[in-house]
Design a protein around this motif. Structure first.
Motif, PDB file in Angstrom:
ATOM      1  N   ASN A   4       0.837  -1.196   0.000  1.00 18.38           N
ATOM      2  CA  ASN A   4       0.000   0.000   0.000  1.00 18.38           C
ATOM      3  C   ASN A   4       0.874   1.250   0.000  1.00 18.38           C
ATOM      4  OD1 ASN A   4       0.389   1.054   2.802  1.00 18.38           O
ATOM      5  ND2 ASN A   4      -0.419  -0.970   3.316  1.00 18.38           N
ATOM      6  N   THR A   5       0.256   2.403  -0.238  1.00 20.82           N
ATOM      7  CA  THR A   5       1.028   3.635  -0.420  1.00 20.82           C
ATOM      8  C   THR A   5       1.919   3.945   0.782  1.00 20.82           C
ATOM      9  OG1 THR A   5      -0.771   4.421  -1.779  1.00 20.82           O
ATOM     10  CG2 THR A   5       0.814   6.063  -1.093  1.00 20.82           C
ATOM     11  N   ALA A   6       1.432   3.677   1.981  1.00 22.41           N
ATOM     12  CA  ALA A   6       2.236   3.985   3.170  1.00 22.41           C
ATOM     13  C   ALA A   6       3.499   3.131   3.201  1.00 22.41           C
ATOM     14  CB  ALA A   6       1.402   3.766   4.428  1.00 22.41           C
ATOM     15  N   VAL A   7       3.374   1.858   2.823  1.00 21.20           N
ATOM     16  CA  VAL A   7       4.560   0.986   2.809  1.00 21.20           C
ATOM     17  C   VAL A   7       5.535   1.462   1.728  1.00 21.20           C
ATOM     18  CG1 VAL A   7       5.360  -1.370   2.388  1.00 21.20           C
ATOM     19  CG2 VAL A   7       3.284  -0.984   3.720  1.00 21.20           C
ATOM     20  N   LYS A   8       4.987   1.873   0.600  1.00 18.92           N
ATOM     21  CA  LYS A   8       5.867   2.383  -0.469  1.00 18.92           C
ATOM     22  C   LYS A   8       6.630   3.617   0.004  1.00 18.92           C
ATOM     23  CE  LYS A   8       3.289   0.716  -4.415  1.00 18.92           C
ATOM     24  NZ  LYS A   8       2.047   0.965  -5.098  1.00 18.92           N
ATOM     25  N   PHE A   9       5.942   4.486   0.731  1.00 17.43           N
ATOM     26  CA  PHE A   9       6.614   5.695   1.235  1.00 17.43           C
ATOM     27  C   PHE A   9       7.713   5.303   2.237  1.00 17.43           C
ATOM     28  CE2 PHE A   9       3.848   9.689   0.468  1.00 17.43           C
ATOM     29  CZ  PHE A   9       3.465   9.236  -0.773  1.00 17.43           C
ATOM     30  N   ALA A  10       7.437   4.284   3.068  1.00 23.83           N
ATOM     31  CA  ALA A  10       8.438   3.835   4.048  1.00 23.83           C
ATOM     32  C   ALA A  10       9.672   3.296   3.316  1.00 23.83           C
ATOM     33  CB  ALA A  10       7.844   2.766   4.951  1.00 23.83           C
ATOM     34  N   LEU A  11       9.405   2.547   2.262  1.00 25.17           N
ATOM     35  CA  LEU A  11      10.488   2.011   1.433  1.00 25.17           C
ATOM     36  C   LEU A  11      11.321   3.157   0.846  1.00 25.17           C
ATOM     37  CD1 LEU A  11      11.515  -0.655   0.117  1.00 25.17           C
ATOM     38  CD2 LEU A  11       9.999  -0.156  -1.795  1.00 25.17           C
TER      39      LEU A  11
ATOM     40  N   ALA B  73      11.434   3.206   9.155  1.00 23.00           N
ATOM     41  CA  ALA B  73      10.950   2.201  10.108  1.00 23.00           C
ATOM     42  C   ALA B  73       9.696   2.706  10.831  1.00 23.00           C
ATOM     43  CB  ALA B  73      12.052   1.875  11.114  1.00 23.00           C
ATOM     44  N   VAL B  74       9.700   3.991  11.201  1.00 22.92           N
ATOM     45  CA  VAL B  74       8.535   4.553  11.895  1.00 22.92           C
ATOM     46  C   VAL B  74       7.297   4.482  10.992  1.00 22.92           C
ATOM     47  CG1 VAL B  74       7.536   6.667  12.874  1.00 22.92           C
ATOM     48  CG2 VAL B  74       9.934   6.083  13.340  1.00 22.92           C
ATOM     49  N   LEU B  75       7.475   4.876   9.747  1.00 25.65           N
ATOM     50  CA  LEU B  75       6.316   4.876   8.843  1.00 25.65           C
ATOM     51  C   LEU B  75       5.821   3.459   8.581  1.00 25.65           C
ATOM     52  CD1 LEU B  75       4.311   6.416   7.159  1.00 25.65           C
ATOM     53  CD2 LEU B  75       5.964   6.513   5.291  1.00 25.65           C
ATOM     54  N   LEU B  76       6.756   2.533   8.472  1.00 23.31           N
ATOM     55  CA  LEU B  76       6.355   1.139   8.259  1.00 23.31           C
ATOM     56  C   LEU B  76       5.481   0.667   9.423  1.00 23.31           C
ATOM     57  CD1 LEU B  76       6.795  -1.203   6.278  1.00 23.31           C
ATOM     58  CD2 LEU B  76       8.643  -1.995   7.769  1.00 23.31           C
ATOM     59  N   ALA B  77       5.884   1.065  10.632  1.00 19.40           N
ATOM     60  CA  ALA B  77       5.106   0.668  11.812  1.00 19.40           C
ATOM     61  C   ALA B  77       3.707   1.288  11.774  1.00 19.40           C
ATOM     62  CB  ALA B  77       5.855   1.086  13.076  1.00 19.40           C
TER      63      ALA B  77
END
Ligand code: GLN
Length: 514
Positions: free
Chosen positions: A365-372, A492-496
């Motif tokens: 999802n977009t949030a995981v992509k941003f974390a990446l 890492a924070v965003l992934l969480a």
């Protein structure tokens, strides 16, 4: 072909209007990045600014350039419509870039270290920056919103439309970092800056002559207001006049880092309150949560761009001072290394777009992509740290900077085109232009922060040159190590947080990436 009505005519499966916007933005970014690639060298080598003052000036300029689109987006939404705002912005950009072609006299440094600068030339330069700020302010967010308007809700082509558009942006950047840097360094600054202005002129002509393909899209939704007269003048003209007068303000602000800092905080605060007000009073349920999700994502982009935008200050100076810039026997100038970012985008954008589709239900999802993206931009600095550590007492191999741009580009592709598309899908229709402005306002804060970060690596210069390779290396190492940890940490924070954000997006996200 001629019997098919324009609205149904497509090119590569997309509305023809997309290609008008593609080429307009290509030329706009040609002018923007051609100038930006030369800027730190123009300041430090021609006007003999210190690293600190050069970085801060770029920070103030770039912050304003990305902050004003909030106002440009708002004015387009409410009054002018996207098309007229783009034409007005385009005209200001041509004038601004041409103004940059006036370089005056080079600064001189006496034996005692005293520097004499051509103040008239500097004021012309600051005023030209002000016109560019206004121009980008009216053009940048609005042209992206107009791309979104070409596709109706649920149109599966939206994401690939943005991917193509993003390739246009980077085609412009690629050509500019090769051509304008070459002209600027081989023939003189004014040729490089002038070429940027000529490019923007082509962009403006492309946009105006392609009007029919827009099929009435991007027109004002408030024509009666524009026609109405106040103070004896049509409101439309009043908007243009007041906007042109605002260059006087930007002209002063660009020379005052503190004023930009205050303006950013006020703009950020007001925009945030407006979003909260809108979410609470005008939206409910799903739409409200989607706007909240978008706002959280936008906050994280601040970190991404603050790291990424080192390219135009610290990484550019690093390339000039510390890098062995020979590749296969050819010497590439420092500014031209920026073209690797654009080149990798052009090569990889279709691969990423394909990958998201191919991953199907495993598509993050977009949030995981941003974390990446955050992790990748951090890793890019990791590559530079490694390159410096492996270089002994000599210069750093070009490979490491190219690898850093490769990783940064992969990060950019996981965040930027995906994010633009997300803005047009997650915002309520009535405030798309404004939210696109807020997207760029985040970049504005990043640019400001980026210049402060770049100062960590500032070295003392004499006549525009860094005297000691190893002292310079140490300061770049310190900065890049810090940025490496920052990228990984925020990733890492965003992934969480991503499961929560995913919920708030209510599946629009899935639709986005198909
Ligand atoms: N490189 C992209 C562009 O110029 C993204 C800029 C940004 O959003 N910071 O459009």
């Amino acid at each position: 072909m001629t019997n098919i009505p324009i609205e149904e005519q497509t090119f590569f499966g997309h509305p023809k209007a997309l290609f008008i916007l593609f080429f307009t933005e290509m030329w706009e970014r040609f002018s923007f990045y051609g100038m930006k690639a030369l800027l730190i060298f123009y300041l430090t080598k021609y006007h003999l600014f210190s690293d600190d003052t050069g970085n801060l000036l770029i920070g103030s300029y770039a912050a304003l350039v990305y902050a004003v689109p909030v106002i440009g987006g708002f004015i387009a939404d409410k009054y002018l419509g996207f098309r007229k705002a783009i034409v007005f912005g385009g005209i200001m950009l041509v004038l601004g870039h041409l103004g940059m072609a006036y370089e005056g006299n080079a600064a001189t440094q006496s034996i005692t270290g005293e520097i004499t600068r051509d103040n008239l030339a500097l004021q012309v330069f600051y005023f030209s920056l002000a016109m560019i700020i206004l121009g980008v302010g009216f053009l940048k967010a609005n042209i992206s919103s107009l791309v979104g308007e070409l596709y109706s809700v649920g149109d599966k082509r939206r994401d690939s439309g943005f991917t193509l558009f993003y390739m246009g942006i980077n085609l412009g950047s690629f050509l500019a970092t090769i051509v304008c840097v070459w002209l600027g360094e081989s023939y003189g600054w004014s040729y490089g800056f002038g070429a940027a202005g000529v490019g923007m002129f082509f962009g403006l002509v492309t946009f105006i002559s392609g009007k029919k393909f827009l099929m009435g899209k991007g027109e004002s939704t408030n024509q009666p207001f524009l026609e109405k007269r106040s103070f004896g003048l049509k409101n439309e003209w009043l908007i243009y006049i007041v906007s042109v007068l605002s260059t006087l303000l930007f002209w002063q602000m660009v020379q005052n880092h503190d004023a930009v800092s205050i303006a950013l905080q006020v703009a950020g605060g007001v925009s945030f309150l407006y979003i909260v007000y809108y979410a609470v009073t005008k939206l409910d349920g799903k739409a409200r949560e989607q706007l909240i999700a978008l706002t959280i994502l936008i906050v994280f982009t601040i970190v991404f761009w603050a790291l990424f935008e080192q390219a135009y200050t610290s990484m550019n100076l690093f390339a000039d001072r510390i890098l062995d810039r020979h590749i296969f026997g050819f010497e590439i100038s420092a500014g031209q290394f920026l073209s690797f970012n654009a080149l990798f985008i052009i090569l990889l954008a279709p691969v990423f777009a394909w990958l998201w589709v191919k991953l199907g239900k495993y598509n993050p999802n977009t949030a995981v992509k941003f974390a990446l993206a955050l992790a990748l931009v951090g890793l890019g600095f990791g590559a530079l740290v490694m390159g410096i550590n492996l270089s002994g007492v000599g210069k750093v191999a070009a490979f490491w900077l190219i690898l850093a741009y490769f990783l940064h580009t992969c990060g950019e592709l996981s965040l930027s085109p995906v994010g633009l598309s997300a803005v047009t899908k997650l915002s309520p229709v009535k405030i798309v232009g404004f939210m696109m402005g807020v997207w760029f306002l985040a970049t504005a804060s990043s640019e400001f922060i980026a210049s402060l970060l770049a100062n960590i690596a500032s070295v003392d210069t004499s006549n525009g040159l860094a005297p000691d390779l190893n002292v310079a290396k140490e300061s770049y190492l310190k900065l890049f190590e810090y940025l490496f940890y920052t990228g990984i940490g925020f990733g890492a924070v965003l992934l969480a947080l991503s499961p929560v954000i995913k919920k708030l997006m209510h599946g629009v996200d899935k639709e986005l990436n198909n």
